[in-house]
Design an enzyme around this catalytic site. Structure first.
Site, PDB file in Angstrom:
ATOM      1  N   LYS A  79      -1.584  -0.570   1.772  1.00 16.61           N
ATOM      2  CA  LYS A  79      -0.645  -1.427   1.055  1.00 16.61           C
ATOM      3  C   LYS A  79       0.480  -2.173   1.004  1.00 16.61           C
ATOM      4  O   LYS A  79       0.907  -2.981   1.743  1.00 16.61           O
ATOM      5  CB  LYS A  79      -0.807  -0.919  -0.267  1.00 16.61           C
ATOM      6  CG  LYS A  79      -0.398  -1.570  -1.918  1.00 16.61           C
ATOM      7  CD  LYS A  79      -0.031  -0.916  -3.258  1.00 16.61           C
ATOM      8  CE  LYS A  79       1.209  -1.565  -4.001  1.00 16.61           C
ATOM      9  NZ  LYS A  79       1.410  -0.904  -4.838  1.00 16.61           N
TER      10      LYS A  79
ATOM     11  N   LYS B 216      12.209  -0.120   1.068  1.00 16.00           N
ATOM     12  CA  LYS B 216      10.681   0.291   0.628  1.00 16.00           C
ATOM     13  C   LYS B 216       9.729   0.129   2.046  1.00 16.00           C
ATOM     14  O   LYS B 216       9.305   1.165   2.762  1.00 16.00           O
ATOM     15  CB  LYS B 216      10.216   0.425  -0.793  1.00 16.00           C
ATOM     16  CG  LYS B 216       8.830   1.053  -0.940  1.00 16.00           C
ATOM     17  CD  LYS B 216       8.411   2.238  -1.482  1.00 16.00           C
ATOM     18  CE  LYS B 216       6.872   3.254  -1.036  1.00 16.00           C
ATOM     19  NZ  LYS B 216       6.997   3.871  -1.403  1.00 16.00           N
TER      20      LYS B 216
HETATM   21  P1  NAD Z   1      -2.684   4.069 -10.170  1.00 15.03           P
HETATM   22  O1  NAD Z   1      -3.588   3.605 -10.230  1.00 15.03           O
HETATM   23  O2  NAD Z   1      -2.414   6.250 -10.473  1.00 15.03           O
HETATM   24  O3  NAD Z   1      -1.845   4.282 -11.598  1.00 15.03           O
HETATM   25  C1  NAD Z   1      -1.948   2.520 -11.804  1.00 15.03           C
HETATM   26  C2  NAD Z   1      -2.055   3.145 -14.219  1.00 15.03           C
HETATM   27  O4  NAD Z   1      -1.733   1.260 -13.691  1.00 15.03           O
HETATM   28  C3  NAD Z   1      -3.135   3.358 -13.347  1.00 15.03           C
HETATM   29  O5  NAD Z   1      -2.960   4.079 -14.988  1.00 15.03           O
HETATM   30  C4  NAD Z   1      -3.796   1.602 -14.216  1.00 15.03           C
HETATM   31  O6  NAD Z   1      -5.056   2.031 -15.518  1.00 15.03           O
HETATM   32  C5  NAD Z   1      -2.454   1.307 -14.954  1.00 15.03           C
HETATM   33  N1  NAD Z   1      -2.660  -0.161 -15.850  1.00 15.03           N
HETATM   34  C6  NAD Z   1      -3.070  -1.024 -14.329  1.00 15.03           C
HETATM   35  N2  NAD Z   1      -3.360  -2.783 -15.273  1.00 15.03           N
HETATM   36  C7  NAD Z   1      -2.581  -2.058 -16.669  1.00 15.03           C
HETATM   37  C8  NAD Z   1      -2.060  -3.720 -17.268  1.00 15.03           C
HETATM   38  N3  NAD Z   1      -2.379  -4.640 -16.934  1.00 15.03           N
HETATM   39  N4  NAD Z   1      -1.518  -2.386 -18.010  1.00 15.03           N
HETATM   40  C9  NAD Z   1      -1.062  -1.599 -17.964  1.00 15.03           C
HETATM   41  N5  NAD Z   1      -1.224  -0.830 -17.421  1.00 15.03           N
HETATM   42  C10 NAD Z   1      -2.549  -0.772 -16.450  1.00 15.03           C
HETATM   43  O7  NAD Z   1      -1.846   4.697  -9.263  1.00 15.03           O
HETATM   44  P2  NAD Z   1       0.112   5.505  -8.493  1.00 15.03           P
HETATM   45  O8  NAD Z   1      -0.793   5.630  -7.711  1.00 15.03           O
HETATM   46  O9  NAD Z   1       0.419   5.752  -9.932  1.00 15.03           O
HETATM   47  O10 NAD Z   1       0.913   4.079  -8.311  1.00 15.03           O
HETATM   48  C11 NAD Z   1       1.005   3.244  -9.171  1.00 15.03           C
HETATM   49  C12 NAD Z   1       2.586   2.417  -8.395  1.00 15.03           C
HETATM   50  O11 NAD Z   1       3.241   3.489  -7.631  1.00 15.03           O
HETATM   51  C13 NAD Z   1       1.990   1.850  -7.513  1.00 15.03           C
HETATM   52  O12 NAD Z   1       3.257   0.001  -7.050  1.00 15.03           O
HETATM   53  C14 NAD Z   1       2.308   2.471  -5.413  1.00 15.03           C
HETATM   54  O13 NAD Z   1       1.917   1.655  -4.962  1.00 15.03           O
HETATM   55  C15 NAD Z   1       3.227   3.301  -5.956  1.00 15.03           C
HETATM   56  N6  NAD Z   1       3.775   4.664  -5.229  1.00 15.03           N
HETATM   57  C16 NAD Z   1       2.165   5.767  -5.082  1.00 15.03           C
HETATM   58  C17 NAD Z   1       2.548   6.714  -4.553  1.00 15.03           C
HETATM   59  C18 NAD Z   1       1.455   7.720  -4.939  1.00 15.03           C
HETATM   60  O14 NAD Z   1       1.985   8.507  -3.988  1.00 15.03           O
HETATM   61  N7  NAD Z   1       0.506   7.806  -5.592  1.00 15.03           N
HETATM   62  C19 NAD Z   1       4.284   7.008  -4.032  1.00 15.03           C
HETATM   63  C20 NAD Z   1       5.298   5.998  -4.082  1.00 15.03           C
HETATM   64  C21 NAD Z   1       4.830   4.669  -4.741  1.00 15.03           C
END
Ligand code: NAD
Length: 291
Positions: free
Chosen positions: A237, A162
């Site tokens: 990030k 990744k």
């Molecule tokens: P987001 O911030 O929308 O979602 C993360 C969720 O985790 C939040 O709802 C938050 O409340 C929850 N959370 C935080 N701490 C927690 C805990 N202790 N227990 C339970 N829940 C908890 O982020 P996202 O966009 O959904 O991204 C998630 C992951 O996917 C990240 O690592 C990001 O780098 C990766 N990612 C995102 C994308 C994108 O386009 N958004 C693309 C590829 C990869």
């Protein structure tokens, strides 16, 4: 399958909803976000993990993954698989993999590409690290949430794939944007530039599929005022994770280092936060050689 799903944000919620829609029994937990329809809400991460055959995490970073893993691993039954789909540092992935193994659990690091659109449509690509046995067990779930799952090697190999991919993406996007800005100053029309480069040796996904110039090439965030898409903050990030890994592995990555610094300035010191990562083009456009 009985599935625990921890982290129901922009990516996790549609992924969990697709699993539930495919007939799996999904119990979800998030500290803030609500549960999507058809996913039962648990009161804690441990409750979501209890009795699950597979526990999937979709969390912001490695520190939070380590915290959540400490809660779910003791609640999981031996033989179950902990599958982390978040993008985290390679060290956190390997550390949690070792804890899972000690508790008699399977482990996969399975970060994704495809963004929120791919998560909603069930067309993500999974890059997976872990054993053949654990990969085979979770593969039917990857089929529901995505279009492709590549088994890259042992624990940590998914995260390695990744960050290497996204380091190339960050570097090619910057190169594409600075070339467009140079073309502007040389009086070369952007549509001609696209026509030539997209079919020449300068072509890349950044140019051909996600063109940073509005009104040119396929529809992209540039055509929507640079609303993400893939936010510059998330690119920062991933480039930071790539630099952490490069430092730990003593790898020479001069362009990766420079790309990280440019996105850091863009997000932290300029107006890049909350904009798509292709908004580097208006940034270069407005600058001269010494700015
Ligand atoms: P987001 O911030 O929308 O979602 C993360 C969720 O985790 C939040 O709802 C938050 O409340 C929850 N959370 C935080 N701490 C927690 C805990 N202790 N227990 C339970 N829940 C908890 O982020 P996202 O966009 O959904 O991204 C998630 C992951 O996917 C990240 O690592 C990001 O780098 C990766 N990612 C995102 C994308 C994108 O386009 N958004 C693309 C590829 C990869």
């Amino acid at each position: 399958m009985k599935i625990g799903f921890i982290g129901l944000g922009n990516m996790g919620a549609p992924m969990a909803a697709n699993l539930a829609e495919a007939g799996h029994q999904v119990m979800g937990y998030d500290t803030l976000a609500p549960c999507p329809e058809d996913v039962s809400a648990a009161g804690s991460a441990a409750e979501a993990a209890k009795g699950a055959e597979v526990v999937i995490c979709m969390l912001p970073n490695g520190e939070i993954l380590r915290k959540v893993a400490a809660q779910v691993i003791p609640a999981m039954e031996p033989g179950a698989v902990l599958c982390d789909c978040s993008t985290v540092d390679v060290d956190s992935a390997r550390a949690v993999a070792a804890q899972a193994a000690e508790a008699g659990l399977g482990w996969l690091d399975a970060p994704v590409s495809g963004g929120t659109g791919g998560a909603a449509a069930g067309t993500l690509t999974f890059m997976v690290g872990g054993s053949d046995r654990d990969f085979a067990r979770v593969a039917p779930l990857f089929d529901v949430m995505g279009r492709k799952a590549v088994h890259c090697g042992e624990a940590g190999a998914g995260q390695a794939a990744k960050i290497c991919n996204n380091m190339i993406l960050g570097v090619t996007m910057i190169a594409t944007c600075e070339a467009f800005a140079l073309a502007d100053k040389l009086g070369l029309a952007r549509d001609k530039m696209f026509d030539v480069v997209s079919t020449s040796s300068g072509s890349s996904w950044s140019m051909n599929a996600y063109c940073p110039a509005p009104g040119i090439g396929p529809h992209s965030p540039a055509d929507n005022g640079y609303k993400p898409g893939f936010a510059a903050d998330l690119m920062l990030k991933d480039l930071t994770l790539a630099q952490m890994a490069a430092e730990a592995a003593d790898a020479d990555t001069p362009l990766g280092t420079q790309a990280r610094e440019l996105y850091r300035r863009f997000v932290e010191d300029e107006d890049g936060s909350g904009r798509d990562f292709s908004a580097m083009l208006p940034r270069f456009e407005s600058r001269g050689r010494d700015s």
